[in-house]
Design a protein around this motif. Structure first.
Motif, PDB file in Angstrom:
ATOM      1  N   ALA A 168      40.044  29.311 106.023  1.00 52.23           N
ATOM      2  CA  ALA A 168      41.334  30.010 105.960  1.00 52.23           C
ATOM      3  C   ALA A 168      41.165  31.409 105.381  1.00 52.23           C
ATOM      4  CB  ALA A 168      42.315  29.203 105.120  1.00 52.23           C
TER       5      ALA A 168
ATOM      6  N   ASP B  98      46.899  30.585 101.985  1.00 53.03           N
ATOM      7  CA  ASP B  98      47.758  29.525 102.492  1.00 53.03           C
ATOM      8  C   ASP B  98      48.178  29.905 103.904  1.00 53.03           C
ATOM      9  OD1 ASP B  98      50.000  27.885 103.149  1.00 53.03           O
ATOM     10  OD2 ASP B  98      50.330  27.483 101.014  1.00 53.03           O
TER      11      ASP B  98
ATOM     12  N   GLU C  49      49.761  28.171 106.258  1.00 52.59           N
ATOM     13  CA  GLU C  49      51.109  27.767 106.652  1.00 52.59           C
ATOM     14  C   GLU C  49      52.178  28.699 106.075  1.00 52.59           C
ATOM     15  OE1 GLU C  49      48.275  24.787 107.440  1.00 52.59           O
ATOM     16  OE2 GLU C  49      48.703  25.784 105.533  1.00 52.59           O
TER      17      GLU C  49
ATOM     18  N   TYR D  12      41.914  22.587 102.469  1.00 54.61           N
ATOM     19  CA  TYR D  12      41.718  22.237 103.876  1.00 54.61           C
ATOM     20  C   TYR D  12      40.477  21.366 104.067  1.00 54.61           C
ATOM     21  CZ  TYR D  12      45.147  25.920 104.635  1.00 54.61           C
ATOM     22  OH  TYR D  12      46.289  26.679 104.588  1.00 54.61           O
TER      23      TYR D  12
ATOM     24  N   ASP E 166      38.770  20.276 111.051  1.00 48.36           N
ATOM     25  CA  ASP E 166      39.431  19.595 112.155  1.00 48.36           C
ATOM     26  C   ASP E 166      38.355  19.163 113.144  1.00 48.36           C
ATOM     27  OD1 ASP E 166      40.798  18.792 114.418  1.00 48.36           O
ATOM     28  OD2 ASP E 166      42.309  20.365 114.275  1.00 48.36           O
TER      29      ASP E 166
ATOM     30  N   ARG F 271      40.499  23.943 110.944  1.00 42.28           N
ATOM     31  CA  ARG F 271      40.730  23.211 109.690  1.00 42.28           C
ATOM     32  C   ARG F 271      42.116  22.620 109.656  1.00 42.28           C
ATOM     33  NH1 ARG F 271      41.802  28.412 109.822  1.00 42.28           N
ATOM     34  NH2 ARG F 271      43.902  27.766 110.214  1.00 42.28           N
ATOM     35  N   ILE F 272      42.258  21.567 108.826  1.00 39.39           N
ATOM     36  CA  ILE F 272      43.513  20.856 108.660  1.00 39.39           C
ATOM     37  C   ILE F 272      43.879  20.897 107.181  1.00 39.39           C
ATOM     38  CG2 ILE F 272      44.724  18.646 108.918  1.00 39.39           C
ATOM     39  CD1 ILE F 272      42.550  17.868 110.965  1.00 39.39           C
ATOM     40  N   ARG F 273      45.133  21.146 106.887  1.00 38.98           N
ATOM     41  CA  ARG F 273      45.570  21.174 105.493  1.00 38.98           C
ATOM     42  C   ARG F 273      45.647  19.768 104.931  1.00 38.98           C
ATOM     43  NH1 ARG F 273      49.928  25.142 102.997  1.00 38.98           N
ATOM     44  NH2 ARG F 273      50.128  24.284 100.891  1.00 38.98           N
ATOM     45  N   ARG F 274      45.207  19.620 103.656  1.00 39.78           N
ATOM     46  CA  ARG F 274      45.319  18.332 102.978  1.00 39.78           C
ATOM     47  C   ARG F 274      46.608  18.302 102.173  1.00 39.78           C
ATOM     48  NH1 ARG F 274      40.141  14.922 101.270  1.00 39.78           N
ATOM     49  NH2 ARG F 274      41.891  13.512 101.071  1.00 39.78           N
ATOM     50  N   HIS F 275      47.515  17.425 102.579  1.00 39.09           N
ATOM     51  CA  HIS F 275      48.782  17.279 101.857  1.00 39.09           C
ATOM     52  C   HIS F 275      48.777  16.031 100.970  1.00 39.09           C
ATOM     53  CE1 HIS F 275      51.060  20.506 103.811  1.00 39.09           C
ATOM     54  NE2 HIS F 275      50.506  20.149 104.947  1.00 39.09           N
TER      55      HIS F 275
ATOM     56  N   GLY G 105      45.294  17.288  97.699  1.00 37.53           N
ATOM     57  CA  GLY G 105      45.900  18.571  97.994  1.00 37.53           C
ATOM     58  C   GLY G 105      46.923  19.016  96.977  1.00 37.53           C
TER      59      GLY G 105
ATOM     60  N   LEU H 196      37.686  24.708 101.385  1.00 38.01           N
ATOM     61  CA  LEU H 196      37.405  23.779 102.474  1.00 38.01           C
ATOM     62  C   LEU H 196      36.484  22.693 101.952  1.00 38.01           C
ATOM     63  CD1 LEU H 196      37.735  23.449 105.722  1.00 38.01           C
ATOM     64  CD2 LEU H 196      35.289  24.020 105.666  1.00 38.01           C
TER      65      LEU H 196
END
Length: 412
Positions: free
Chosen positions: A37, A59, A61, A246, A249, A255-259, A263, A390
């Motif tokens: 990111a 960030d 998003e 992140y 992916d 990459r995918i965000r970790r919620h 996270g 990451l």
């Protein structure tokens, strides 16, 4: 707030500016093609920042760019800080490196060692000697991490809820008792295995000092070093500075965000104060920590450690003076093992040719789970920092690439 700014032209401290620009050129591609990111890079020589750059988003998003005041999860770059805290207590005569851990955490008095069998029914034998403080500092204790997935004891940790962290609601004291009840991977002092050992050191700091780990850090480390943005969580007013976390992916290489719990873990005060990986802070703060180390334990008139202590910490303490390749259990990171030893809180380069790294003997370093990294080269008097978010750190070879790109720019 600690400030990080360029303090000198690269050529004034022996860097070729055009060659140093390769650092940014290379790592920009990680952002531009979606693998990372964003990032911050800082390079210093002779105590002066010669290169500082940011690229991409903290960030994605929220569309928030990486900035000087971005807060990053240090993860295992917490370990050198905890190790320094232990050695501060050692210098005061409050503990000895040879002390059994059971002197401070009684549950470690009856350690057993795995010898055979499945995780559900392991065969164990008594430890031939107690786990000692120095075993924790150089990861030769026989403790482990559940996320290694390489030994039946790792599975025992995972089954008990100890993989990336500890079971919800468990504090540091209870976690240490839980680990003490599980078998060791090997007899203390005989091998190297990356582990929860530094978390146990954090508990020893609490017991010896009579203060919680966050209080000790705040009073004894962060305040003297003016690390005003480093803590075990980002305060509510600072959440808009916290970088998102992140993972890769697998579908498109992005990459995918970790919620999940990892996270959001840095957004509130934790029950578990993880001396092995719990801190968050800015690049500026961690830069001050590295400058204290390269100056032999002192920065701006505040001395945390004596220079001989820092020198002792940054020499190899592995059994028989061997390297990680010879005595270490493999870990899932891009860190080199051939020609690299381990001190009291840091990896230490023993043989640069053997490690196939463009660096100097005596370089000490470590990194974090979210692909952060630092190193100090005392021969060239260079320090370098890389911050991104990451996980896991084994995803890309960021650490060796950073080292090569910085070192190739030295021309004096």
């Amino acid at each position: 707030m600690a400030q990080l700014k360029v303090e000198t032209e690269p050529d004034e401290v022996g860097f070729d500016a055009a060659r140093l620009a390769r650092v940014d050129e290379h790592f920009r591609r990680y952002v531009d093609d979606g693998r990372l990111a964003g990032w911050t890079i800082a390079v210093s020589r002779r105590g002066k920042v010669a290169h500082l750059s940011h690229h991409g988003l903290a960030d994605v998003e929220a569309g928030r760019a990486v900035a000087d005041d971005t807060i990053w999860r240090y993860y295992s770059m917490t370990k050198p800080i905890t190790s320094v805290a232990v050695m501060m207590l050692y210098e005061r005569g409050l503990l000895a490196l040879t002390d059994p851990v059971s002197r401070y955490i009684p549950s470690f008095a009856q350690q057993r060692v795995y010898v055979a069998g499945p995780a559900a029914n392991p065969a164990t034998v008594p430890a031939t000697e107690p786990v000692r403080v120095w075993h924790l500092l150089n990861h030769s204790s026989g403790l482990t991490y559940g996320f290694h997935h390489s030994h039946p004891v790792d599975e025992i940790y995972r089954s008990a809820g100890h993989e990336f962290g500890v079971p919800q609601g468990m504090d540091l004291a209870a976690a240490c008792d839980a680990w003490a009840a599980m078998p060791l991977v090997f007899q203390p002092g005989t091998e190297w295995n990356y582990s929860v050992a530094t978390d146990v050191l954090g508990r020893i700091v609490e017991v010896v000092s009579g203060r919680s780990l966050d209080a000790f850090f705040a009073d004894e480390v962060f305040a003297p070093l003016q690390m005003t943005d480093t803590a075990f969580w980002a305060a509510e007013d600072d959440l808009d500075r916290l970088a998102a976390l992140y993972i890769p992916d697998p579908g498109d290489g992005g990459r995918i965000r970790r919620h999940d719990r990892m996270g959001v873990g840095a957004t509130r005060k934790p029950v578990f104060l993880g001396g092995g990986g719990g801190l968050v802070g800015t690049a500026a703060d961690y830069h001050r920590f590295t400058q204290m180390l390269r100056r032999g334990g002192e920065l701006d008139g505040e001395r945390l450690l004596g220079p001989r202590t820092v020198a002792y910490m940054t020499r190899n303490h592995l059994p028989g003076g061997q390297d990680l390749k010879a005595v270490g259990r493999p870990i899932s990171a891009e860190s080199e093992t051939t020609g690299v030893g381990f001190g009291l809180g840091f990896s230490v380069v023993l043989d640069a040719a053997g490690s196939k790294s463009l660096t100097s003997p005596g370089e000490y370093a470590w990194g974090g789970l979210a692909s952060t990294a630092f190193y100090v080269d005392p021969v060239e008097d260079v320090t370098a920092l890389f911050f991104t978010q990451l996980m896991p750190s084994s995803t890309y070879p960021i650490r060796p690439q950073l080292r090569t790109l910085v070192q190739q720019a030295l021309v004096d």
